[in-house]
Design a protein around this motif. Structure first.
Motif, mmCIF file in Angstrom:
data_model
loop_
_atom_site.group_PDB
_atom_site.id
_atom_site.type_symbol
_atom_site.label_atom_id
_atom_site.label_comp_id
_atom_site.label_asym_id
_atom_site.label_seq_id
_atom_site.Cartn_x
_atom_site.Cartn_y
_atom_site.Cartn_z
ATOM 1 N N ASP A 31 -8.625 0.796 5.922
ATOM 2 C CA ASP A 31 -7.280 1.583 5.946
ATOM 3 C C ASP A 31 -7.288 2.390 7.212
ATOM 4 O O ASP A 31 -8.145 3.353 7.146
ATOM 5 C CB ASP A 31 -6.970 2.294 4.760
ATOM 6 C CG ASP A 31 -5.601 2.988 4.831
ATOM 7 O OD1 ASP A 31 -4.786 2.775 5.592
ATOM 8 O OD2 ASP A 31 -5.320 3.637 3.821
ATOM 9 N N HIS B 134 -2.839 4.650 -3.009
ATOM 10 C CA HIS B 134 -3.822 5.394 -2.517
ATOM 11 C C HIS B 134 -3.446 6.826 -2.562
ATOM 12 O O HIS B 134 -2.559 7.484 -2.006
ATOM 13 C CB HIS B 134 -3.878 4.971 -0.906
ATOM 14 C CG HIS B 134 -4.892 5.727 -0.123
ATOM 15 N ND1 HIS B 134 -4.979 5.701 1.150
ATOM 16 C CD2 HIS B 134 -6.013 6.521 -0.392
ATOM 17 C CE1 HIS B 134 -5.978 6.405 1.596
ATOM 18 N NE2 HIS B 134 -6.408 6.828 0.525
ATOM 19 N N ASP C 32 0.958 5.246 -0.081
ATOM 20 C CA ASP C 32 0.025 6.454 0.326
ATOM 21 C C ASP C 32 0.691 7.743 -0.166
ATOM 22 O O ASP C 32 1.818 8.067 -0.027
ATOM 23 C CB ASP C 32 0.176 6.596 1.913
ATOM 24 C CG ASP C 32 -0.756 5.902 2.465
ATOM 25 O OD1 ASP C 32 -2.015 5.470 2.182
ATOM 26 O OD2 ASP C 32 -0.402 5.041 3.358
ATOM 27 N N MET D 175 -4.401 10.523 -2.115
ATOM 28 C CA MET D 175 -5.013 11.493 -1.307
ATOM 29 C C MET D 175 -4.715 12.673 -2.017
ATOM 30 O O MET D 175 -3.847 13.766 -1.412
ATOM 31 C CB MET D 175 -4.631 11.299 0.269
ATOM 32 C CG MET D 175 -5.158 10.190 0.700
ATOM 33 S SD MET D 175 -4.117 9.350 2.322
ATOM 34 C CE MET D 175 -2.684 8.629 1.852
ATOM 35 N N HIS E 57 0.817 -1.241 -0.019
ATOM 36 C CA HIS E 57 -0.035 0.172 -0.165
ATOM 37 C C HIS E 57 0.931 1.176 -0.045
ATOM 38 O O HIS E 57 1.754 1.373 0.750
ATOM 39 C CB HIS E 57 -0.823 0.033 1.158
ATOM 40 C CG HIS E 57 -1.842 1.302 1.317
ATOM 41 N ND1 HIS E 57 -2.970 0.954 0.666
ATOM 42 C CD2 HIS E 57 -1.794 2.093 1.975
ATOM 43 C CE1 HIS E 57 -3.678 2.038 0.935
ATOM 44 N NE2 HIS E 57 -2.952 2.875 1.737
#
Ligand code: DX5
Ligand code: ZN
Length: 221
Positions: free
Chosen positions: A176, A65, A34, A67, A32
């Motif tokens: 998450d 991911h 970020d 953001m 994962h």
């Protein structure tokens, strides 16, 4: 089968390649990653060059991911950089642009995820549910690792699992934020099948033991 996705946010960035190799041999399913832009969330992390470098170093499945504000602007570049799955936030743009982001990701032959912040209702996923491959439910406010799991998100996880089942979709359901060997069982009970864990994996010295502990506790329930 439950999938464990260690979040590199809690890794030692001075030796990232070694950290990634470590969780791979320790039994992680996804990596994962970020990505934060300092606008959608009040923090900045890593971006395209780090993903490109890591792509050359490992064959792990990259769960990216995003953001970031208006991710539709960048999703194709993240696909090119080596993402296997790109998650965009439903709150980061209009429904129309989020649908467009999902379509662009899929057109590149990658998997598309749509993510909901804790304050966003389960129903917000409906416009995307038939076209996305994964729904990511945040159980902390996005922006920082090491926060406490928000158990008030569990009904939302259950509601989305029901939506997926009712439609007969193969969509994955990922959680998450604050996932550890204790909270993992709650997520699984609610219907999640992919668990992101930052501090609960990279924060431990023995990553294999950490992943095993999360998996074992998930299976007990
Ligand atoms: C938070 C990130 C998470 C975070 C999880 O904004 O999206 O992926 O790294 O970290 P832990 O597992 O420590 O809560
Ligand atoms: Zn994340």
């Amino acid at each position: 089968m439950i999938k464990i996705a260690p979040s590199i946010l809690a890794a030692d960035f001075s030796r990232l390649g070694g950290e990634v190799a470590d969780v791979k041999t320790s039994g992680a399913d996804y990596l994962h990653i970020d990505v934060m832009d300092g606008i959608f969330v009040p923090n900045i992390s890593v971006g395209l060059p780090v993903i490109e470098s890591l792509r050359r170093a490992t064959d792990m499945f990259f769960d990216v991911h995003l953001m970031i504000d208006r991710p539709v602007r960048f999703v194709e570049r993240f696909c090119e950089a080596g993402a296997d799955l790109v998650n965009v936030h439903a709150e980061a743009d209009t429904v129309e642009n989020t649908k467009k982001a999902v379509a662009l990701i899929k057109a590149r032959g990658k998997r598309a995820g749509v993510t909901l912040k804790p304050g966003t209702q389960a129903q917000a996923i409906l416009p995307f549910l038939d076209s996305c491959d994964l729904v990511l439910v945040m159980t902390v406010e996005p922006g920082f690792g090491g926060q406490h799991f928000m158990s008030d998100q569990l009904p939302k996880i259950s509601a989305i699992r029901q939506m997926i089942e009712a439609r007969g979709l193969a969509c994955e359901l990922e959680v998450d934020g604050g996932v550890n060997e204790r909270t993992a069982a709650l997520c699984i009970d609610a219907g999640a099948n992919v668990l992101v864990a930052g501090s609960a994996v990279f924060g431990r010295e023995d990553r294999a033991a950490a992943i095993r502990a999360i998996r074992t506790h998930s299976q007990k329930n």
